[in-house]
Design an enzyme around this catalytic site. Structure first.
Site, short mmCIF file in Angstrom:
data_model
loop_
_atom_site.label_atom_id
_atom_site.label_comp_id
_atom_site.label_asym_id
_atom_site.label_seq_id
_atom_site.Cartn_x
_atom_site.Cartn_y
_atom_site.Cartn_z
N LYS A 52 0.82 -1.21 0.00
CA LYS A 52 0.00 0.00 0.00
C LYS A 52 0.86 1.26 0.00
O LYS A 52 0.60 2.21 -0.75
CB LYS A 52 -0.91 0.01 1.23
CG LYS A 52 -1.83 1.22 1.30
CD LYS A 52 -2.55 1.33 2.62
CE LYS A 52 -1.74 2.14 3.60
NZ LYS A 52 -2.57 2.81 4.63
N ASN A 53 1.88 1.28 0.84
CA ASN A 53 2.68 2.49 0.99
C ASN A 53 3.63 2.73 -0.18
O ASN A 53 4.30 3.76 -0.22
CB ASN A 53 3.47 2.44 2.31
CG ASN A 53 2.55 2.55 3.51
OD1 ASN A 53 1.45 3.08 3.42
ND2 ASN A 53 3.00 2.05 4.65
N ARG A 71 -4.53 10.25 4.17
CA ARG A 71 -3.43 11.20 4.23
C ARG A 71 -2.55 11.16 2.99
O ARG A 71 -1.93 12.16 2.63
CB ARG A 71 -2.56 10.94 5.46
CG ARG A 71 -3.26 11.13 6.78
CD ARG A 71 -2.27 11.18 7.92
NE ARG A 71 -1.32 12.26 7.75
CZ ARG A 71 -1.52 13.52 8.13
NH1 ARG A 71 -2.68 13.86 8.69
NH2 ARG A 71 -0.60 14.45 7.94
N CYS A 90 -5.83 7.94 9.39
CA CYS A 90 -5.90 7.40 10.74
C CYS A 90 -5.71 8.50 11.79
O CYS A 90 -4.90 9.41 11.62
CB CYS A 90 -4.82 6.34 10.94
SG CYS A 90 -5.15 4.79 10.10
N LYS A 141 13.77 16.55 10.33
CA LYS A 141 13.65 15.19 10.85
C LYS A 141 13.27 14.28 9.69
O LYS A 141 12.77 14.74 8.66
CB LYS A 141 12.61 15.11 11.97
CG LYS A 141 11.20 15.46 11.55
CD LYS A 141 10.23 15.34 12.73
CE LYS A 141 8.80 15.69 12.30
NZ LYS A 141 7.85 15.56 13.41
N VAL A 142 13.51 13.00 9.86
CA VAL A 142 13.20 12.06 8.79
C VAL A 142 11.68 11.98 8.62
O VAL A 142 10.94 11.75 9.58
CB VAL A 142 13.76 10.66 9.11
CG1 VAL A 142 13.36 9.67 8.03
CG2 VAL A 142 15.27 10.72 9.25
N VAL A 171 8.94 10.24 5.87
CA VAL A 171 8.67 9.46 4.66
C VAL A 171 7.80 10.26 3.70
O VAL A 171 8.10 10.38 2.51
CB VAL A 171 7.98 8.13 5.02
CG1 VAL A 171 7.53 7.39 3.75
CG2 VAL A 171 8.92 7.25 5.83
N ASP A 214 4.46 1.01 12.02
CA ASP A 214 3.24 0.33 11.58
C ASP A 214 3.15 -1.11 12.08
O ASP A 214 2.13 -1.77 11.86
CB ASP A 214 3.15 0.34 10.05
CG ASP A 214 2.68 1.67 9.51
OD1 ASP A 214 2.25 2.53 10.30
OD2 ASP A 214 2.73 1.86 8.27
N ILE A 231 8.00 7.57 16.58
CA ILE A 231 7.58 8.18 15.31
C ILE A 231 6.34 9.06 15.49
O ILE A 231 6.35 10.24 15.15
CB ILE A 231 7.31 7.09 14.25
CG1 ILE A 231 8.52 6.16 14.12
CG2 ILE A 231 6.97 7.74 12.91
CD1 ILE A 231 9.79 6.83 13.67
#
Length: 419
Positions: free
Chosen positions: A22-23, A95, A119, A164-165, A167, A308, A330
């Site tokens: 999905k991601n 999102r 979410c 910051k990291v 994704v 996740d 996270i």
């Protein structure tokens, strides 16, 4: 409203085929805006994929869907994009909708995207998305719940350091940079396999990207990208979930269709707990061998342990022989599954971003409610471990991220039904 009825107590035995990620597929679908046509295979059958299809169609894309038993193929034709607004009614559902911002802006010079939904697990701000696009020369304002972005001419490649990291922001930056003028160098990038997959797809489309899979990515912008075909990688979060399902039910399951290297950090954590995990051809085998040790866990950006999978790991630790500390680094507010696990007899105390889990001999079935996608599946794992009945409400979250979950578990002996 649907619910799941789970009668636990049966060790899972058999094999499970993993669906497309999905991601990975969602940003790849957004990348179709950058070219005229993109053919995507190994697309999972998820409501989030349907939402992204609706979003792209709202922009003027034509999408052909070829349905197979276990996957979709999508042929996305975007040569007639004529709407540059991503409306709240679609974006509020997911999102990942924000990933159309970069492609629309870099190709058409304008985009208006509603602030995203999804979410309810923390703020997950869009500040970094906006900051990197501004560094490329975009003019951006937030008005009435929308991100209004425009550029005078092409975006220009900057050197940009993420505070910051992130994704999501890494993905939007890459999507914008591939058509920007000059060279973009991004520092402190996400290194997730799904980002690597997006970059590989973009390279198939003709993009020039170096440093893939590292924290420093260099992109030389192109005037245009080509039509392409691309197969999405398999879902490591789905694979990890079923690895934990095998462990918590004291089972023996082959997880098929996944590269071992992208689930190796999950495998190593399971091995720490006493579970046997071995690579097999095109997958991994997980076997319970009579013990389950308590192990501490911290979530971190890849190659750290995925947030996740934190809830699923917590379910496993509720039955371990000792005390484990789980630290969520996270997202804030990602322990919403804890009260529901406690309803099932778990002994968990939350202190800020840490949860102390004291293992118990057995969980008991109960009526529980899912608060988000990953929490919902953690409660399923807990239910499978009991010798009684569990009823899970608000399961619509599941269909956002897990294809054929009941079928895959049932094929391994689970007693789980949707009613």
């Amino acid at each position: 409203m649907h619910k799941l009825i789970i009668h636990g107590g049966t060790p899972l035995k058999g094999s499970i085929n993993i669906s497309g990620a999905k991601n990975a597929v969602l940003p790849i679908m957004a990348a179709s805006i950058l070219t005229d046509k993109l053919h995507i295979t190994n697309v999972p059958k998820l409501t989030d994929v349907s939402t992204m299809k609706d979003l792209l169609r709202s922009h003027g894309a034509d999408i052909e869907i070829i349905e197979h038993q276990d996957e979709f193929e999508l042929i996305i034709d975007t040569k007639n994009i004529n709407n540059f607004t991503a409306d709240y009614e679609i974006v509020r559902k997911m999102r990942a909708s924000i990933w159309v911002l970069g492609p629309l802006l870099t190709k058409y010079g304008k985009a208006k995207v509603s602030l995203p939904g999804g979410c309810a697990i923390g703020a997950r701000q869009v500040d970094l998305h906006i900051a990197v696009l501004k560094a490329m020369g975009a003019e951006i304002e937030i008005e009435d719940g929308y991100i209004n972005a425009s550029s005078k001419g092409r975006l220009k490649g900057p050197h940009f350091v993420f505070d910051k990291v992130s994704v999501g922001a890494t993905i939007n930056a890459i999507l914008a940079a591939v058509l920007a003028e000059g060279e973009t160098v991004l520092f402190n990038c996400g290194r997730e396999p799904e980002i690597v997959d997006l970059c590989n797809c973009l390279i198939t489309m003709g993009a020039d990207i170096a440093g893939i899979g590292t924290s420093e990515i260099t992109i030389k912008g192109k005037d245009s990208l080509n039509k392409a075909s691309y197969k999405v990688l398999s879902d490591r979060i789905e694979a990890g979930t079923y690895m934990f399902a095998a462990a918590i039910t004291k089972g023996d399951v082959k997880i098929c269709g996944i590269d071992y290297h992208i689930v190796e950090n999950i495998a190593l954590k399971l091995i720490e707990t006493g579970i046997k995990v071995v690579p097999i051809n095109n997958g991994v085998q997980v076997t319970y061998e009579g013990k389950l040790n308590s192990v501490d866990l911290e979530t971190n950006p890849y190659p750290g342990f995925a947030t996740d999978l934190q809830a699923q790991f917590m379910s496993l630790m509720t039955l371990s022989s000792g005390v484990s500390m789980i630290t969520e680094n996270i997202f804030e507010n990602r322990f919403m599954h804890v009260p529901e696990l406690c309803r099932m007899g778990a002994d968990i105390v939350v202190r800020g971003n840490k949860a102390v889990v004291r293992g118990v001999e057995m969980l008991k079935g109960a009526e529980v409610m899912a608060s988000d996608l990953r929490a919902s599946v953690s409660l399923i794992l807990a239910g499978l471990s009991t010798n009684s009945k569990t009823v899970l409400h608000r399961i619509y979250h599941l269909d956002r991220g897990f294809q054929d979950l009941e079928k895959k578990l049932s094929n391994c002996g689970a007693d789980i039904k949707r009613v």
